[in-house]
Design a protein around this motif. Structure first.
Motif, PDB file in Angstrom:
ATOM      1  N   VAL A 199     -44.607  51.790  -9.720  1.00 40.39           N
ATOM      2  CA  VAL A 199     -43.801  51.666 -11.070  1.00 40.39           C
ATOM      3  C   VAL A 199     -42.679  50.692 -11.151  1.00 40.39           C
ATOM      4  N   LEU A 200     -41.920  50.933  -9.647  1.00 39.50           N
ATOM      5  CA  LEU A 200     -40.677  50.153  -9.724  1.00 39.50           C
ATOM      6  C   LEU A 200     -40.709  49.135  -8.573  1.00 39.50           C
ATOM      7  N   PRO A 201     -41.041  47.933  -8.649  1.00 42.52           N
ATOM      8  CA  PRO A 201     -41.224  47.120  -7.627  1.00 42.52           C
ATOM      9  C   PRO A 201     -39.937  46.837  -6.770  1.00 42.52           C
ATOM     10  N   HIS A 202     -40.184  46.903  -5.455  1.00 48.59           N
ATOM     11  CA  HIS A 202     -39.120  47.019  -4.412  1.00 48.59           C
ATOM     12  C   HIS A 202     -38.223  48.357  -4.444  1.00 48.59           C
ATOM     13  N   GLY A 203     -38.783  49.418  -5.289  1.00 50.45           N
ATOM     14  CA  GLY A 203     -37.996  50.544  -5.339  1.00 50.45           C
ATOM     15  C   GLY A 203     -37.887  51.035  -4.134  1.00 50.45           C
ATOM     16  N   TYR A 204     -38.691  51.061  -3.340  1.00 55.60           N
ATOM     17  CA  TYR A 204     -38.499  51.491  -1.789  1.00 55.60           C
ATOM     18  C   TYR A 204     -38.801  50.550  -0.857  1.00 55.60           C
ATOM     19  N   VAL A 205     -38.000  50.336  -0.038  1.00 57.18           N
ATOM     20  CA  VAL A 205     -38.175  49.216   1.081  1.00 57.18           C
ATOM     21  C   VAL A 205     -37.957  50.085   2.423  1.00 57.18           C
ATOM     22  N   ALA A 206     -39.007  50.108   3.343  1.00 55.70           N
ATOM     23  CA  ALA A 206     -38.670  50.623   4.627  1.00 55.70           C
ATOM     24  C   ALA A 206     -37.752  50.024   5.418  1.00 55.70           C
ATOM     25  N   GLY A 207     -36.769  50.799   6.126  1.00 49.29           N
ATOM     26  CA  GLY A 207     -35.823  50.291   6.882  1.00 49.29           C
ATOM     27  C   GLY A 207     -34.497  49.997   6.203  1.00 49.29           C
ATOM     28  N   ASP A 208     -34.350  49.823   4.667  1.00 47.85           N
ATOM     29  CA  ASP A 208     -33.254  49.301   3.962  1.00 47.85           C
ATOM     30  C   ASP A 208     -32.589  50.671   3.466  1.00 47.85           C
ATOM     31  N   THR A 209     -31.994  51.394   4.262  1.00 49.16           N
ATOM     32  CA  THR A 209     -31.353  52.445   4.075  1.00 49.16           C
ATOM     33  C   THR A 209     -30.385  52.671   2.803  1.00 49.16           C
ATOM     34  N   PHE A 210     -29.303  51.501   2.930  1.00 47.01           N
ATOM     35  CA  PHE A 210     -28.433  51.344   1.880  1.00 47.01           C
ATOM     36  C   PHE A 210     -28.867  51.018   0.352  1.00 47.01           C
ATOM     37  N   GLY A 211     -29.970  50.100   0.516  1.00 48.82           N
ATOM     38  CA  GLY A 211     -30.902  49.922  -0.798  1.00 48.82           C
ATOM     39  C   GLY A 211     -31.385  51.025  -1.390  1.00 48.82           C
ATOM     40  N   ASN A 212     -32.165  51.693  -0.220  1.00 50.48           N
ATOM     41  CA  ASN A 212     -32.974  52.783  -0.840  1.00 50.48           C
ATOM     42  C   ASN A 212     -32.070  53.967  -1.315  1.00 50.48           C
ATOM     43  N   LEU A 213     -30.845  54.007  -0.877  1.00 53.02           N
ATOM     44  CA  LEU A 213     -29.769  55.098  -1.487  1.00 53.02           C
ATOM     45  C   LEU A 213     -29.356  54.627  -2.694  1.00 53.02           C
ATOM     46  N   VAL A 214     -29.116  53.121  -3.108  1.00 49.60           N
ATOM     47  CA  VAL A 214     -28.666  52.771  -4.238  1.00 49.60           C
ATOM     48  C   VAL A 214     -29.563  53.400  -5.306  1.00 49.60           C
ATOM     49  N   VAL A 215     -31.040  53.029  -5.119  1.00 50.39           N
ATOM     50  CA  VAL A 215     -32.198  53.106  -6.036  1.00 50.39           C
ATOM     51  C   VAL A 215     -32.121  54.692  -6.325  1.00 50.39           C
ATOM     52  N   SER A 216     -32.227  55.582  -5.287  1.00 51.58           N
ATOM     53  CA  SER A 216     -32.072  56.917  -5.501  1.00 51.58           C
ATOM     54  C   SER A 216     -31.003  57.288  -6.222  1.00 51.58           C
ATOM     55  N   LEU A 217     -29.690  56.879  -6.149  1.00 50.29           N
ATOM     56  CA  LEU A 217     -28.618  57.292  -6.785  1.00 50.29           C
ATOM     57  C   LEU A 217     -28.642  56.742  -8.318  1.00 50.29           C
ATOM     58  N   HIS A 218     -29.177  55.563  -8.496  1.00 53.26           N
ATOM     59  CA  HIS A 218     -29.455  55.028  -9.745  1.00 53.26           C
ATOM     60  C   HIS A 218     -30.270  55.953 -10.443  1.00 53.26           C
TER      61      HIS A 218
END
Length: 287
Positions: free
Chosen positions: A74-93
């Motif tokens: 549903v959300l392109p690039h919502g989860y990117v393996a190895g990108d801890t900071f980016g994944n955290l940002v999406v989760s918090l969002h």
């Protein structure tokens, strides 16, 4: 001598059509405007709660099951393996989106403000902090991870985020100064721009249903003139309607109040239609 029951005298005392219409508007203007605004708010809140149920049911359930990659459906690039900071940002969002929708609805309920003023103040602080974090997270996602859509949509989303930050600041400033009427106005504006993404979804789904398919954009690239229009309209149009409502509420023109009330009732029906379309096409199938 002609008495008061005379048809001639009764005819002379009958109010002209314009005066009669004005008297009718005087009687129903304010109640109709309040009823229309309340109707739209109730429908909108119910629709936003359905969106919250979708976010929790899809994203939350996938996270609890450890299937973060499912977000990308549903959300392109919502989860990117190895990108801890980016994944955290999406989760918090996503987490703050649920807090913001529920908290925003509670903030605007007069009964809550009247019965629990302390809760209103603390909920307001949490709400403002959440919308700020959500907006910053949205900007990070748009410009570092990439999302669907073209540059015009990215610019529109970024303006939406900046408006959220600005309106939150204005609402907080006037609350501190005890300028309650101004605080209320900016809180209403904030509620609408925070709902921009939600407005986009129900508007898009309603458009697809009415046209029986994607018209004015390419569903593969998710770009086109209609989506560019909708990306800006998702907050411009609600803000414009709010200004009409505030002017009608503060003004003395009863006919203006009746006209705005009629428009709000029509928008309530359109909003309900968009909610049904989004629920059937996007949200309920993924719960």
């Amino acid at each position: 001598m002609t008495n008061a029951s005379s048809p001639v005298l009764q005819g002379s005392l009958r109010a002209p059509p314009g005066v009669a219409l004005g008297g009718f508007a005087d009687r129903i203007g304010a109640p109709a405007l309040k009823a229309a605004a309340t109707s739209w708010f109730v429908v909108a809140v119910l629709g936003q709660l359905l969106f919250v149920a979708y976010v929790i049911g899809f994203y939350g359930r996938a996270a609890l099951q450890g299937r973060f990659e499912a977000w990308n459906k549903v959300l392109p690039h919502g989860y990117v393996a190895g990108d801890t900071f980016g994944n955290l940002v999406v989760s918090l969002h996503l987490a703050f989106a649920t807090v913001v929708i529920v908290g925003g609805a509670l903030q605007l309920m007069p009964a809550v403000r009247r019965v629990a003023p302390a809760f209103h103040r603390w909920n307001g602080r949490i709400y403002l902090a959440s919308v700020l974090l959500m907006s910053v997270g949205g900007l990070v996602m748009v410009w570092t991870r990439g999302t669907v859509g073209d540059l015009s949509q990215h610019v529109a989303i970024s303006i939406n985020a900046l408006l959220i930050i600005a309106f939150a600041g204005m609402a907080f400033r006037h609350a501190l100064a005890r300028r309650i009427d101004l605080h209320r106005r900016w809180a209403l504006r904030l509620f609408l721009v925070v709902g921009g993404v939600w407005f986009f979804r129900i508007g898009l789904m309603a458009w697809i249903v009415v046209n029986r398919g994607p018209v004015g954009f390419d569903p593969k690239t998710f770009a086109g003139p209609f989506l560019t229009f909708l990306a800006f309209a998702q907050y411009v149009l609600p803000l414009a309607v709010l200004e009409l409502y505030l002017r009608a509420q503060a003004g003395r023109g009863s006919l203006q109040r009746v006209a705005v009330a009629g428009g709000l009732f029509a928008l309530t029906l359109l909003t309900a239609g968009g909610i049904v379309a989004a629920s059937m096409i996007m949200w309920l199938p993924r719960l």
